[in-house]
Design a protein around this motif. Structure first.
Motif, PDB file in Angstrom:
ATOM      1  N   LEU A  34       0.839  -1.204   0.000  1.00 32.42           N
ATOM      2  CA  LEU A  34       0.000   0.000   0.000  1.00 32.42           C
ATOM      3  C   LEU A  34       0.870   1.248   0.000  1.00 32.42           C
ATOM      4  O   LEU A  34       0.454   2.323   0.429  1.00 32.42           O
ATOM      5  N   ASN A  35       2.147   1.027  -0.391  1.00 33.00           N
ATOM      6  CA  ASN A  35       3.058   2.161  -0.585  1.00 33.00           C
ATOM      7  C   ASN A  35       3.619   2.800   0.670  1.00 33.00           C
ATOM      8  O   ASN A  35       4.120   3.916   0.617  1.00 33.00           O
ATOM      9  N   ALA A  36       3.493   2.128   1.799  1.00 32.79           N
ATOM     10  CA  ALA A  36       4.116   2.666   3.008  1.00 32.79           C
ATOM     11  C   ALA A  36       5.626   2.463   2.897  1.00 32.79           C
ATOM     12  O   ALA A  36       6.059   1.425   2.399  1.00 32.79           O
ATOM     13  N   SER A  37       6.379   3.461   3.324  1.00 33.08           N
ATOM     14  CA  SER A  37       7.836   3.278   3.308  1.00 33.08           C
ATOM     15  C   SER A  37       8.185   2.263   4.383  1.00 33.08           C
ATOM     16  O   SER A  37       7.386   1.987   5.273  1.00 33.08           O
ATOM     17  N   ARG A  38       9.406   1.755   4.304  1.00 33.97           N
ATOM     18  CA  ARG A  38       9.826   0.749   5.269  1.00 33.97           C
ATOM     19  C   ARG A  38       9.727   1.293   6.702  1.00 33.97           C
ATOM     20  O   ARG A  38       9.242   0.626   7.606  1.00 33.97           O
ATOM     21  N   LEU A  39      10.169   2.527   6.847  1.00 29.39           N
ATOM     22  CA  LEU A  39      10.151   3.127   8.173  1.00 29.39           C
ATOM     23  C   LEU A  39       8.721   3.330   8.656  1.00 29.39           C
ATOM     24  O   LEU A  39       8.388   3.096   9.823  1.00 29.39           O
ATOM     25  N   GLU A  40       7.886   3.772   7.718  1.00 28.77           N
ATOM     26  CA  GLU A  40       6.495   4.016   8.088  1.00 28.77           C
ATOM     27  C   GLU A  40       5.811   2.706   8.459  1.00 28.77           C
ATOM     28  O   GLU A  40       5.052   2.638   9.416  1.00 28.77           O
ATOM     29  N   ALA A  41       6.099   1.679   7.694  1.00 25.72           N
ATOM     30  CA  ALA A  41       5.527   0.361   8.002  1.00 25.72           C
ATOM     31  C   ALA A  41       5.950  -0.086   9.384  1.00 25.72           C
ATOM     32  O   ALA A  41       5.168  -0.621  10.156  1.00 25.72           O
ATOM     33  N   PHE A  42       7.221   0.189   9.698  1.00 23.50           N
ATOM     34  CA  PHE A  42       7.716  -0.195  11.019  1.00 23.50           C
ATOM     35  C   PHE A  42       6.986   0.591  12.107  1.00 23.50           C
ATOM     36  O   PHE A  42       6.511   0.049  13.089  1.00 23.50           O
ATOM     37  N   ARG A  43       6.879   1.907  11.836  1.00 30.51           N
ATOM     38  CA  ARG A  43       6.293   2.780  12.856  1.00 30.51           C
ATOM     39  C   ARG A  43       4.804   2.485  13.047  1.00 30.51           C
ATOM     40  O   ARG A  43       4.303   2.456  14.166  1.00 30.51           O
ATOM     41  N   ARG A  44       4.111   2.253  11.945  1.00 33.33           N
ATOM     42  CA  ARG A  44       2.658   2.130  12.056  1.00 33.33           C
ATOM     43  C   ARG A  44       2.161   0.706  12.233  1.00 33.33           C
ATOM     44  O   ARG A  44       1.085   0.489  12.765  1.00 33.33           O
ATOM     45  N   ILE A  45       2.925  -0.261  11.773  1.00 30.87           N
ATOM     46  CA  ILE A  45       2.460  -1.651  11.891  1.00 30.87           C
ATOM     47  C   ILE A  45       3.275  -2.423  12.937  1.00 30.87           C
ATOM     48  O   ILE A  45       2.757  -2.874  13.948  1.00 30.87           O
ATOM     49  N   THR A  46       4.575  -2.508  12.690  1.00 29.31           N
ATOM     50  CA  THR A  46       5.395  -3.371  13.541  1.00 29.31           C
ATOM     51  C   THR A  46       5.476  -2.863  14.969  1.00 29.31           C
ATOM     52  O   THR A  46       5.241  -3.602  15.920  1.00 29.31           O
ATOM     53  N   LEU A  47       5.816  -1.575  15.103  1.00 24.07           N
ATOM     54  CA  LEU A  47       6.048  -1.051  16.447  1.00 24.07           C
ATOM     55  C   LEU A  47       4.836  -1.238  17.366  1.00 24.07           C
ATOM     56  O   LEU A  47       4.992  -1.740  18.490  1.00 24.07           O
ATOM     57  N   PRO A  48       3.629  -0.874  16.911  1.00 27.50           N
ATOM     58  CA  PRO A  48       2.479  -1.115  17.807  1.00 27.50           C
ATOM     59  C   PRO A  48       2.326  -2.597  18.144  1.00 27.50           C
ATOM     60  O   PRO A  48       1.973  -2.933  19.274  1.00 27.50           O
ATOM     61  N   LEU A  49       2.627  -3.460  17.166  1.00 24.92           N
ATOM     62  CA  LEU A  49       2.468  -4.890  17.434  1.00 24.92           C
ATOM     63  C   LEU A  49       3.520  -5.427  18.410  1.00 24.92           C
ATOM     64  O   LEU A  49       3.238  -6.323  19.201  1.00 24.92           O
ATOM     65  N   ILE A  50       4.728  -4.874  18.334  1.00 28.57           N
ATOM     66  CA  ILE A  50       5.762  -5.403  19.237  1.00 28.57           C
ATOM     67  C   ILE A  50       5.849  -4.612  20.543  1.00 28.57           C
ATOM     68  O   ILE A  50       6.607  -4.954  21.431  1.00 28.57           O
ATOM     69  N   MET A  51       5.040  -3.554  20.634  1.00 32.57           N
ATOM     70  CA  MET A  51       5.094  -2.715  21.837  1.00 32.57           C
ATOM     71  C   MET A  51       4.929  -3.526  23.125  1.00 32.57           C
ATOM     72  O   MET A  51       5.654  -3.277  24.106  1.00 32.57           O
TER      73      MET A  51
END
Lengths: 389, 539
Positions: B447-464
């Motif tokens: 969906l065109n999210a940058s790698r960093l954005e994907a990390f910030r918006r998807i991964t980080l909340p999930l691994i929080m």
């Protein structure tokens, strides 16, 4: 892929240079800062004249001494309750004095100062053990004290060149549980041998005796025994304690005394250690079933000192010198006698406490400064003969 | 089962996919670099050890390494580590199953009871136990009998197990909560017995969780100084301390290197057991095991454990609180600033540890390369090295690199805590990274999210949750850490443990009581946060 990796490498190489430059600049900056803050320029302690009068005349009172003003930091290998009252009293006496004390194991501090070198955070090392202070001197991390201090303390209680001085004296003793002697073949403390050497051979001590081998004073005790009895007999003594007497070993003098006091079936009834551990338990609880006895004129009742050495990193030499003067002035000596049952090291200060006076104890004559404080030697004996915890 | 395995291999297939798509890129390189920097920083104190060890006379070094005493010490240490690990698994895994998979009443309460021993420093547990059960202790005085002698190596194993099994309990529990237990039901419908279903379905999935906790317990055991010293067990830590205290820093360093060699072997073995097979999360609404009348046995088991590990020490401290008064020692008098200092230091250490753990854990959770594993494992070394050794190494490095800041502030102390406790954060963060379904990130990327954005918006909340859990573990252990605190804090700064230590050294136990109880209380609260947060994660 290959191509990309190469680009990568080049890019990071290029960016590394400014990084290195920045790093070295900041290192240089810090070094400069260290130079400004550092104490390299502080004059040696020996140049520091007394604020008012010197302490070489003996019996000097705090009123006779100069003001204490500023911050002093101390690595203290002595127990907090033994020494804190003196620091508190000084802080109360002088409004502008702040004493920061780091209490920890004596040997940890000594090793720490050796590792820290001139960057140590301590102005003073306050140690329970002349051997440890001697070690600091050999490592070149402490400096000579002013003349009046050196002359104020008898030569046998300080370093001949004035690199450390004793502040108070302590004596090794036989601690015992007063209620449990009837479990033993001893009728009373007067029945104990006068000779420390017999403690390793007298079968009546088997299974009920203990000691604490990992302390500076124990090493000092072993060194004294080597001086008095020779190395072979000392080795035999250590071996006898371990193999024949099955001595229980403790890692803390406090724990050892507490075990004697506690008096459980597996606890030692007799313990070799410094007299003040028992004295402290008695001061917590006057009905405590612990008491002390002394041997005669041998290593078992060795008189030793606790003392101070000033590091090379001293930031305010006048303050540090004046502080040490206060410790060996009358009030300093008296406070430590009353608090700990320790002995004064300065002539003209009378002993006042409940423990037996030095005249009654008859410790061996030792010039502590002359005493060959060969740490490694004592250590090897203790370790080789298997006395370790 | 085969299709399941393929499913579990998602990250690897993603990696292959991304390789095919040619997106192994700069951000990955940056990640590797960051991880390498963290790993380097954390093992930097060990260079001091090497340097000191090299200066030992070769003949003396050989004597020392091959002496029978060293052999004895090594055997004792390995026995201590091995048995604590085994017993911790024996306690931790059943407790984790009881609190997550059965109809045990009040599971939340029993979870807290089972996890709470982690907040009590084991050396304090040791003191409490000998005070209670040892000769001349309370039980002895009351009933005229002593429990079989609690000392030496067996005593140390017993005590350390009681206060470290929660590592296994917590990690196993987390693994159980996050695994998809409907698979177990599937296995059961395929006629597998409960034990077989456990062995073939559950165990493989929770094995990395068990292994992670077991590793922490084992490493804690081999690096613990207070308990073996108190119990009179001759292990590496007490031997190192002995050498060190006898001004033989070089020998201490040599012994520490031997210890590290053993730990390195353990890390390699554990890396083999704890393979990343648990890379899936899922709703855990499989059926529960009905305990029936076993319920009372289970409750009896957990509550007697709770009495042993929690009630007894707390009762002993409370007793100290009312002990007879001797001469007052003003410098031991409690001040609230001690508690503030402890909490403050522990919070900063937790924050920095999480920051350090993120790149290492993310990198090692996302890729399974040799490099990622080496970097991750490297961060475990500090956890296994006795605090006094780390402390001394940092004294040396601190005074040589930044003398003006040495002991002038808390930065070196915080760094020491991070060196010691980073693996706890790396472990939990990594587990949660493993749980993130790579497909979600993939979707975000398409969906065109940058790698960093994907990390910030998807991964980080999930691994929080994992990050917070790691932070809390670091917080807990920092609160109770002793040797490094004593050596590196700014002169004159007191914390709860430094006061407890001082009071103990002076036999003025009454002054240790209040700080000890406060330490347990504060750490207990953070443990509640850990468990509560795990619960919300579940919903």
């Amino acid at each position: 892929m290959q191509q990309r990796d190469t680009d990568q490498t080049q890019r990071s190489t290029m960016s590394r240079r400014p990084f290195l430059a920045a790093t070295s600049a900041s290192v240089a900056g810090l070094a400069g800062l260290a130079g400004c803050l550092g104490d390299d320029d502080a004059p040696p302690l020996t140049d520091s004249d007394p604020g008012e009068s010197g302490v070489d005349s003996g019996g000097v009172r705090w009123d006779d001494l100069g003001n204490l003003e500023g911050e002093i930091s101390i690595y203290c290998g002595r127990d907090r309750d033994q020494i804190d009252d003196v620091f508190e009293a000084l802080e109360d006496e002088y409004d502008d004095l702040s004493v920061s004390v780091d209490y920890d194991d004596n040997d940890v501090h000594v090793n720490q100062i050796i590792e820290e070198g001139d960057a140590t955070a301590a102005d003073l090392m306050y140690s329970q053990d002349p051997g440890a202070l001697g070690e600091l001197e050999r490592e070149g991390v402490v400096q000579a004290l002013p003349d009046d201090i050196v002359e104020g303390v008898p030569e046998s209680y300080r370093d001949p060149d004035g690199y450390w001085t004793g502040v108070t004296g302590r004596v090794r003793a036989i601690q015992y549980n007063t209620e449990r002697l009837d479990e033993t073949e001893f009728d009373g403390p007067e029945d104990f041998p006068d000779d420390i050497m017999e403690f390793a051979t007298d079968e009546r001590f088997q299974g009920i005796i203990s000691t604490r081998p990992n302390s500076g004073t124990f090493r000092g005790f072993i060194q004294a025994m080597v001086e008095l009895e020779g190395e072979d007999d000392t080795r035999e003594w250590v071996r006898g304690m371990m193999e024949d007497q099955d001595a229980q070993l403790f890692t803390s003098g406090g724990d050892q005394a507490a075990a004697v006091e506690q008096g459980g079936d597996d606890d030692p009834i007799i313990a070799l250690g410094n007299s003040y551990y028992a004295a402290r338990l008695i001061s917590e609880d006057p009905d405590s079933p612990i008491d002390v006895a002394f041997t005669e004129n041998d290593a078992g009742c060795l008189f030793s000192v606790a003392g101070v050495a000033a590091t090379n990193a001293v930031s305010d030499p006048d303050l540090v010198a004046e502080f040490v003067r206060h410790l060996i002035a009358e009030e300093g000596q008296e406070l430590m006698m009353e608090q700990n049952g320790e002995y004064p090291v300065v002539e003209d200060v009378d002993y006042v406490d409940e423990l037996p006076d030095l005249d009654e104890i008859n410790p061996p004559e030792f010039d502590l400064s002359d005493f060959d404080m060969d740490m490694q030697g004592a250590r090897d004996i203790i370790e080789d003969e298997g006395m370790e915890v | 089962m085969k299709s399941l395995t393929n499913y579990l291999d998602a990250p690897r297939s993603l990696e292959e996919l991304s390789k095919r798509l040619g997106v192994t890129d700069r951000s990955m390189a940056a990640l590797v670099l960051l991880s390498a920097v963290v790993a380097f920083l954390v093992i930097s104190p060990m260079f001091w050890l090497l340097w000191r060890a090299i200066t030992v006379e070769p003949s003396r070094a050989i004597d020392l390494i091959f002496s029978s005493r060293t052999a004895g010490t090594t055997i004792n240490s390995i026995a201590l580590m091995g048995l604590v690990t085994v017993f911790s698994i024996g306690l931790g895994v059943p407790l984790a199953i009881l609190t997550t998979r059965t109809d045990l009443p009040n599971p939340r309460f029993w979870t807290v009871v089972a996890a709470l021993p982690l907040v009590i420093p084991s050396y304090i547990g040791a003191i409490a136990f000998t005070g209670m059960f040892g000769s001349g202790g309370q039980v002895d005085t009351l009933f005229g009998t002593t429990i079989p002698n609690l000392d030496g190596l067996p005593g140390a194993i017993f005590i350390i197990t009681l206060y470290t099994y929660p590592y296994v309990f917590l990690t196993t529990r987390a693994a159980l909560l996050s695994m998809d237990s409907s698979i177990v039901d599937a296995a059961r419908t395929l006629n597998a017995g409960p034990l077989e279903a456990f062995r073939r379905v559950t165990l493989p999935q929770i094995r990395p969780g068990i292994a992670a906790g077991a590793l922490l317990a084992g490493l804690y055991a081999i690096s613990d100084f207070g308990t073996p010293a108190f119990m009179g067990a001759s292990v590496f830590t007490s031997r190192i301390y002995w050498e060190f205290n006898n001004f033989a820093v070089e020998y201490a360093a040599l012994l520490a290197l031997q210890l590290i060699a053993i730990v390195a072997i353990v890390l390699v073995i554990e890396a083999g057991i704890g393979r990343d097979e648990d890379a899936t999360g899922g709703p855990s609404n499989g059926s529960v095991i009905r305990l029936g009348r076993w319920k009372w046995l289970a409750i009896g088991f957990i509550s007697s454990l709770g009495v042993l590990t929690l009630v007894i020490p707390v009762a002993i401290f409370t007793n100290w609180l009312f002990r007879s008064q001797g001469d007052p020692i003003s410098s031991l008098e409690f001040e609230w600033v001690y508690a503030f200092n402890s909490v403050h230091l522990a919070l900063i250490a937790a924050f920095v540890a999480c920051l350090f753990a993120l790149p290492v854990a993310y990198y090692s959770g996302r890729t399974n390369s040799l490099l990622s594993r080496i970097l991750e494992r490297a961060t475990y070394i500090g956890f296994a090295v006795p605090g006094v050794v780390i402390g001394l190494a940092l004294v040396f490095l601190g005074t040589r690199t930044l003398p003006s800041f040495y002991r002038q502030g808390i930065w070196l102390l915080v760094f020491a805590y991070v060196v010691r406790f980073l693996p706890q954060a790396v472990g939990t963060v990594r587990s949660s990274v493993l749980q993130v379904d790579a497909k979600t990130i993939e979707a975000a990327r398409t969906l065109n999210a940058s790698r960093l954005e994907a990390f910030r918006r998807i991964t980080l909340p999930l691994i929080m949750p994992g990050v917070v859990a790691g932070g809390v573990l670091v917080f807990l252990t920092t609160m109770k850490e002793l040797p490094v605190t004593l050596m590196l804090r700014p002169v004159g700064m007191e914390t709860l443990v430094s006061i407890i230590w001082g009071a103990q050294a002076d036999l003025a136990y009454r002054y240790a009581a209040f700080p000890s109880l406060l330490l347990i209380l504060i750490s207990g609260f953070s443990m509640l946060i850990l468990l509560r947060q795990e619960g919300s994660d579940l919903n």
